[in-house]
Motif scaffolding. Sequence first.
Motif, PDB file in Angstrom:
ATOM      1  N   ASP A   7       0.827  -1.204   0.000  1.00 36.09           N
ATOM      2  CA  ASP A   7       0.000   0.000   0.000  1.00 36.09           C
ATOM      3  C   ASP A   7       0.866   1.260   0.000  1.00 36.09           C
ATOM      4  O   ASP A   7       0.589   2.217  -0.719  1.00 36.09           O
ATOM      5  CB  ASP A   7      -0.937   0.022   1.209  1.00 36.09           C
ATOM      6  CG  ASP A   7      -2.025  -1.030   1.138  1.00 36.09           C
ATOM      7  OD1 ASP A   7      -2.247  -1.602   0.046  1.00 36.09           O
ATOM      8  OD2 ASP A   7      -2.660  -1.275   2.180  1.00 36.09           O
ATOM      9  N   TYR A   8       1.914   1.256   0.804  1.00 35.22           N
ATOM     10  CA  TYR A   8       2.785   2.430   0.894  1.00 35.22           C
ATOM     11  C   TYR A   8       3.472   2.695  -0.440  1.00 35.22           C
ATOM     12  O   TYR A   8       3.528   3.834  -0.901  1.00 35.22           O
ATOM     13  CB  TYR A   8       3.840   2.238   1.992  1.00 35.22           C
ATOM     14  CG  TYR A   8       4.656   3.492   2.195  1.00 35.22           C
ATOM     15  CD1 TYR A   8       4.255   4.444   3.119  1.00 35.22           C
ATOM     16  CD2 TYR A   8       5.807   3.738   1.454  1.00 35.22           C
ATOM     17  CE1 TYR A   8       4.980   5.610   3.300  1.00 35.22           C
ATOM     18  CE2 TYR A   8       6.530   4.898   1.614  1.00 35.22           C
ATOM     19  CZ  TYR A   8       6.117   5.830   2.542  1.00 35.22           C
ATOM     20  OH  TYR A   8       6.825   7.000   2.704  1.00 35.22           O
ATOM     21  N   ASN A  11       0.833   4.083  -2.914  1.00 32.41           N
ATOM     22  CA  ASN A  11       0.177   5.348  -2.577  1.00 32.41           C
ATOM     23  C   ASN A  11       1.078   6.467  -2.081  1.00 32.41           C
ATOM     24  O   ASN A  11       0.714   7.638  -2.200  1.00 32.41           O
ATOM     25  CB  ASN A  11      -0.909   5.108  -1.526  1.00 32.41           C
ATOM     26  CG  ASN A  11      -1.972   4.160  -2.023  1.00 32.41           C
ATOM     27  OD1 ASN A  11      -2.436   4.280  -3.149  1.00 32.41           O
ATOM     28  ND2 ASN A  11      -2.341   3.197  -1.203  1.00 32.41           N
ATOM     29  N   ASN A  12       2.233   6.158  -1.497  1.00 30.50           N
ATOM     30  CA  ASN A  12       3.021   7.195  -0.836  1.00 30.50           C
ATOM     31  C   ASN A  12       4.465   7.321  -1.301  1.00 30.50           C
ATOM     32  O   ASN A  12       5.071   8.359  -1.089  1.00 30.50           O
ATOM     33  CB  ASN A  12       3.053   6.956   0.683  1.00 30.50           C
ATOM     34  CG  ASN A  12       1.679   6.962   1.284  1.00 30.50           C
ATOM     35  OD1 ASN A  12       0.983   5.957   1.232  1.00 30.50           O
ATOM     36  ND2 ASN A  12       1.270   8.084   1.832  1.00 30.50           N
ATOM     37  N   ALA A  13       5.023   6.289  -1.885  1.00 33.21           N
ATOM     38  CA  ALA A  13       6.455   6.289  -2.174  1.00 33.21           C
ATOM     39  C   ALA A  13       6.864   7.413  -3.122  1.00 33.21           C
ATOM     40  O   ALA A  13       7.929   8.000  -2.955  1.00 33.21           O
ATOM     41  CB  ALA A  13       6.898   4.943  -2.729  1.00 33.21           C
ATOM     42  N   LYS A  15       5.708  10.439  -3.433  1.00 28.38           N
ATOM     43  CA  LYS A  15       5.794  11.770  -2.802  1.00 28.38           C
ATOM     44  C   LYS A  15       6.592  11.768  -1.504  1.00 28.38           C
ATOM     45  O   LYS A  15       7.204  12.758  -1.164  1.00 28.38           O
ATOM     46  CB  LYS A  15       4.399  12.345  -2.561  1.00 28.38           C
ATOM     47  CG  LYS A  15       3.568  11.580  -1.584  1.00 28.38           C
ATOM     48  CD  LYS A  15       2.211  12.229  -1.360  1.00 28.38           C
ATOM     49  CE  LYS A  15       1.458  11.328  -0.418  1.00 28.38           C
ATOM     50  NZ  LYS A  15       0.276  11.842   0.119  1.00 28.38           N
ATOM     51  N   ASP A  16       6.600  10.647  -0.771  1.00 28.81           N
ATOM     52  CA  ASP A  16       7.260  10.609   0.542  1.00 28.81           C
ATOM     53  C   ASP A  16       8.580   9.848   0.546  1.00 28.81           C
ATOM     54  O   ASP A  16       9.287   9.865   1.542  1.00 28.81           O
ATOM     55  CB  ASP A  16       6.321   9.974   1.582  1.00 28.81           C
ATOM     56  CG  ASP A  16       5.068  10.797   1.793  1.00 28.81           C
ATOM     57  OD1 ASP A  16       5.112  12.024   1.594  1.00 28.81           O
ATOM     58  OD2 ASP A  16       4.033  10.213   2.148  1.00 28.81           O
ATOM     59  N   PRO A  19       9.959   4.219   2.815  1.00 25.15           N
ATOM     60  CA  PRO A  19       9.715   4.290   4.267  1.00 25.15           C
ATOM     61  C   PRO A  19      10.953   3.863   5.042  1.00 25.15           C
ATOM     62  O   PRO A  19      11.667   2.939   4.631  1.00 25.15           O
ATOM     63  CB  PRO A  19       8.569   3.297   4.483  1.00 25.15           C
ATOM     64  CG  PRO A  19       8.681   2.334   3.355  1.00 25.15           C
ATOM     65  CD  PRO A  19       9.206   3.130   2.191  1.00 25.15           C
ATOM     66  N   THR A  24       8.294   2.167   9.575  1.00 22.38           N
ATOM     67  CA  THR A  24       7.618   0.882   9.401  1.00 22.38           C
ATOM     68  C   THR A  24       7.251   0.268  10.745  1.00 22.38           C
ATOM     69  O   THR A  24       6.131  -0.202  10.939  1.00 22.38           O
ATOM     70  CB  THR A  24       8.489  -0.084   8.580  1.00 22.38           C
ATOM     71  OG1 THR A  24       8.816   0.541   7.332  1.00 22.38           O
ATOM     72  CG2 THR A  24       7.780  -1.385   8.312  1.00 22.38           C
ATOM     73  N   ALA A  27       4.376   2.348  12.177  1.00 24.07           N
ATOM     74  CA  ALA A  27       3.120   2.161  11.446  1.00 24.07           C
ATOM     75  C   ALA A  27       2.473   0.816  11.767  1.00 24.07           C
ATOM     76  O   ALA A  27       1.249   0.708  11.815  1.00 24.07           O
ATOM     77  CB  ALA A  27       3.364   2.276   9.945  1.00 24.07           C
TER      78      ALA A  27
END
Length: 60
Positions: A7-8, A11-13, A15-16, A19, A24, A27
């Motif tokens: 999911d990360y 959806n997020n890698a 822009k962010d 991790p 981790t 979370a």
Amino acid sequence: MEKFLNDYMVNNAAKDGIPTVQFTFDALGVSPGYLSGMLKSITGEITQQHIHNKLIITAK
């Protein structure tokens, strides 16, 4: 952990970034020792290696 990383990465890698190991742990709500021990016994990899391998698989 697999669901979280999948999911990360989707959806997020972008822009962010990747991790961090601490992110981790936080979370997932587990201690670093617990997660590291589980990953090492199941995959033979440390947490950082597992995260990087997931990034490579996602990029492919």
